[in-house]
Design an enzyme around this catalytic site. Structure first.
Site, mmCIF file in Angstrom:
data_model
loop_
_atom_site.group_PDB
_atom_site.id
_atom_site.type_symbol
_atom_site.label_atom_id
_atom_site.label_comp_id
_atom_site.label_asym_id
_atom_site.label_seq_id
_atom_site.Cartn_x
_atom_site.Cartn_y
_atom_site.Cartn_z
ATOM 1 N N SER A 52 42.465 38.666 49.470
ATOM 2 C CA SER A 52 42.727 39.065 48.092
ATOM 3 C C SER A 52 41.658 38.427 47.201
ATOM 4 C CB SER A 52 44.122 38.610 47.661
ATOM 5 O OG SER A 52 44.397 39.029 46.351
ATOM 6 N N TYR A 53 40.947 39.253 46.471
ATOM 7 C CA TYR A 53 39.824 38.812 45.646
ATOM 8 C C TYR A 53 40.215 37.652 44.737
ATOM 9 C CZ TYR A 53 36.028 38.880 42.253
ATOM 10 O OH TYR A 53 34.980 38.518 41.446
#
Length: 133
Positions: A52-53
């Site tokens: 997840s960025y």
């Protein structure tokens, strides 16, 4: 007087009441619930090693770099440190308080995954007239 954050949209009058008239800020239980749910999601992503960025990866050109569970806290600390600089003349206190209030309102929406202690610290600072220079 008090301004309760999290139940409705902030108005210009609310902003003035806090920044110039000294209204106390409190967070609604509904807002705290949203913040807790978002934080639980962040914690789950970290535990499950879900990509997840900005949570389990670096930022920008480092978005392909996966961050270990042990290093996620350091990633967030380094992000804050990299943005901790000031340029130019200091802003007036009411403007600094306004910016802090807008940050509280934004975080109380429950989209950031921030911990409750961060929100509470910002509110405590506002209520005690502690503002950045």
């Amino acid at each position: 007087m008090r301004l309760r954050i999290g139940d409705r949209r902030l108005t210009l009058e609310d902003l003035i009441n806090v920044t110039r008239k000294g209204y106390e800020v409190v967070i609604s239980e509904e807002a705290y619930k949203r913040v807790a749910e978002a934080r639980a999601l962040v914690d789950r992503y970290v535990k499950e090693k879900k990509v997840s960025y900005g949570i389990t990866t670096g930022f920008g050109k480092f978005s392909d770099t996966v961050i270990s569970e042990e290093a996620t806290g350091l990633l967030q600390k380094n992000r804050i440190m990299s943005h901790s600089c000031g340029v130019g003349n200091p802003r007036p206190v009411d403007m600094a308080k306004g910016i802090m209030l807008l940050r509280v309102v934004n975080l109380s929406k429950g989209h950031s995954g921030v911990r409750k202690i961060i929100l509470d610290t910002l509110v405590d600072m506002l209520n005690k007239d502690v503002t950045p220079f």
